[in-house]
Design an enzyme around this catalytic site. Sequence first.
Site, PDB file in Angstrom:
ATOM      1  N   GLU A 180      29.632  37.136  -1.389  1.00  0.00           N
ATOM      2  CA  GLU A 180      29.596  38.245  -0.425  1.00  0.00           C
ATOM      3  C   GLU A 180      28.343  39.106  -0.616  1.00  0.00           C
ATOM      4  O   GLU A 180      28.283  40.255  -0.165  1.00  0.00           O
ATOM      5  CB  GLU A 180      30.876  39.077  -0.547  1.00  0.00           C
ATOM      6  CG  GLU A 180      32.149  38.250  -0.379  1.00  0.00           C
ATOM      7  CD  GLU A 180      32.740  38.235   1.042  1.00  0.00           C
ATOM      8  OE1 GLU A 180      32.633  39.251   1.731  1.00  0.00           O
ATOM      9  OE2 GLU A 180      33.311  37.194   1.438  1.00  0.00           O
ATOM     10  N   HIS A 254      35.394  44.549  -2.162  1.00  0.00           N
ATOM     11  CA  HIS A 254      34.054  44.322  -2.725  1.00  0.00           C
ATOM     12  C   HIS A 254      33.881  45.294  -3.884  1.00  0.00           C
ATOM     13  O   HIS A 254      34.404  46.419  -3.835  1.00  0.00           O
ATOM     14  CB  HIS A 254      32.947  44.628  -1.699  1.00  0.00           C
ATOM     15  CG  HIS A 254      32.852  43.636  -0.578  1.00  0.00           C
ATOM     16  ND1 HIS A 254      32.664  44.004   0.731  1.00  0.00           N
ATOM     17  CD2 HIS A 254      32.890  42.278  -0.592  1.00  0.00           C
ATOM     18  CE1 HIS A 254      32.600  42.919   1.491  1.00  0.00           C
ATOM     19  NE2 HIS A 254      32.738  41.864   0.710  1.00  0.00           N
ATOM     20  N   CYS A 375      27.789  50.136   2.253  1.00  0.00           N
ATOM     21  CA  CYS A 375      28.007  48.847   2.939  1.00  0.00           C
ATOM     22  C   CYS A 375      26.934  48.607   3.988  1.00  0.00           C
ATOM     23  O   CYS A 375      26.618  47.476   4.308  1.00  0.00           O
ATOM     24  CB  CYS A 375      29.345  48.835   3.664  1.00  0.00           C
ATOM     25  SG  CYS A 375      30.766  49.073   2.617  1.00  0.00           S
TER      26      CYS A 375
HETATM   27  O1  SUG Z   1      33.946  42.439   5.326  1.00  0.00           O
HETATM   28  N1  SUG Z   1      34.976  44.830   7.684  1.00  0.00           N
HETATM   29  C1  SUG Z   1      34.041  44.414   6.662  1.00  0.00           C
HETATM   30  C2  SUG Z   1      33.590  45.617   5.852  1.00  0.00           C
HETATM   31  C3  SUG Z   1      32.454  45.257   4.936  1.00  0.00           C
HETATM   32  C4  SUG Z   1      32.130  46.362   3.986  1.00  0.00           C
HETATM   33  N2  SUG Z   1      31.052  46.007   3.172  1.00  0.00           N
HETATM   34  C5  SUG Z   1      30.909  46.350   1.870  1.00  0.00           C
HETATM   35  N3  SUG Z   1      31.893  46.789   1.162  1.00  0.00           N
HETATM   36  N4  SUG Z   1      29.770  46.126   1.320  1.00  0.00           N
HETATM   37  C6  SUG Z   1      34.661  43.365   5.744  1.00  0.00           C
HETATM   38  O2  SUG Z   1      35.851  43.481   5.453  1.00  0.00           O
HETATM   39  C7  SUG Z   1      36.351  44.518   9.657  1.00  0.00           C
HETATM   40  C8  SUG Z   1      36.208  43.918  11.034  1.00  0.00           C
HETATM   41  C9  SUG Z   1      37.391  44.182  11.891  1.00  0.00           C
HETATM   42  O3  SUG Z   1      38.516  44.212  11.401  1.00  0.00           O
HETATM   43  O4  SUG Z   1      37.211  44.348  13.134  1.00  0.00           O
HETATM   44  C10 SUG Z   1      35.318  44.006   8.669  1.00  0.00           C
HETATM   45  O5  SUG Z   1      34.841  42.911   8.801  1.00  0.00           O
END
Ligand code: SUG
Length: 452
Positions: A180, A254, A375
């Site tokens: 990731e 994460h 993020c």
């Molecule tokens: O991968 N949310 C992302 C958030 C990513 C956050 N990034 C870090 N922590 N670096 C994920 O879970 C939600 C999309 C939705 O439900 O419509 C989403 O993909």
Amino acid sequence: MAAAKPTATVEANFDGLVGPTHNYAGLSFGNLASTRNAAQPSNPREAALQGLAKMRALFDLGIPQAVLPPHERPHLPTLRRLGFSGTDEQVLDKVRRRAPALLASCGSASAMWTANAATVSPSADTADRRIHFTPANLCSHLHRSIETEVTGRLLKSVFPDPSHFVHHPPLPCNPHLGDEGAANHSRLCRDYGAPGLEMFVFGNAEGAGAAPARYPARQTRLASESIARLHELPRSGTLFAQQHPDAIDAGVFHNDVIAVANREVLLYHASAFVDAEGVRERVRKHFGKDGEPVFIEVGDDELSLADAVGSYLFNSQLVCDPKGRMHMVVARECQEQPASRAVLERIVADDANPIDQIHVLDLRQSMNNGGGPACLRLRVVLTPEEWAAVSPGVWFGVKRHAELAAWVDSHYRDRLDDDDLADPQLLEESRTALDRLTRLLKLGSVYDFQRD
Ligand code: SUG
């Protein structure tokens, strides 16, 4: 005014610009905000402007800031690969009727969270003294895994010069190799140009050690080790640490939701790692006689895991301005929640750490999908020569801010419901917007619809 070429090695933030289809589809099991806000209406215009305001806040602090463009969504090439045929309009209509879940996955603007775009190792750490990039395969979720190819293309276009930049292909998409990106990778160093200790944090140790019971671990040890090998990092410059399964089960999907490092500082929750003492020891050893690392541990009694996930305190950005002062950029939720606010007050009051200013930003649109300040950005450490080799159109400044805000205003909707993803007009609007954006940022033809 754009930023002047730096005279020393700096850390730049490459923020993902929120795409025109930003929506809440509940796609990420284990990410509590994503599940909680499923099917809520979204406001892509507000989301993009909030992201730009964050870039501006960092730029105003004197921190090099750049922008990475959104991806084409809904992603028609994926839908066609999955057997939907006909004109674009027919494909959208068929998928809406027959497989709405696929439409949601192919319509997500999730590429905005560029902390998951890639793992980046600065030239000070690598054997060949070039910057190494590996796009994350993001294979734990369909909507994220389809980002990888275009991300790789974009990175090659932004960092084109092979004498400075090495681009690896993503790891094979396999549950044993889930990767990731930078969200599970941090770097500790005396200063940005000095060799760093790259900390890779994994959730899945392949049968060794405890595993989460409720939610999936997205990053595997095998993937982290493979990237360290590809990036030619010396053994002495790497640390592999396991995420605490309790944290994952509390919604820490994460590591950047529960720990953040910058220069010599590591800010983390006491339940972030299986072996926090082992992490501290290894970091101390890396610093040796060359200075003391600063550990800021936040205990469960001070801030519960649930509150940490609720406010995203650890997803703050820790950044250094050109004078070396350290700032913490936090989401508004941290100020609104009493326990997180108290932790921030404690951190600023304590002279034993170098953080002396907190900046509060409204990123609600992204936060509602589990994406906080950290993020939204990919960190890239650059020497002055490497800085000069970056494709110049991506740098953010006052003029660029105004241009991008006007671009958002003229192309983005202020409300999106899940049904709208099937609207052929939305696809057309997005493509028009992205085509103009790639010209504005001078990135060439990076999207499938521009290359077909
Ligand atoms: O991968 N949310 C992302 C958030 C990513 C956050 N990034 C870090 N922590 N670096 C994920 O879970 C939600 C999309 C939705 O439900 O419509 C989403 O993909």
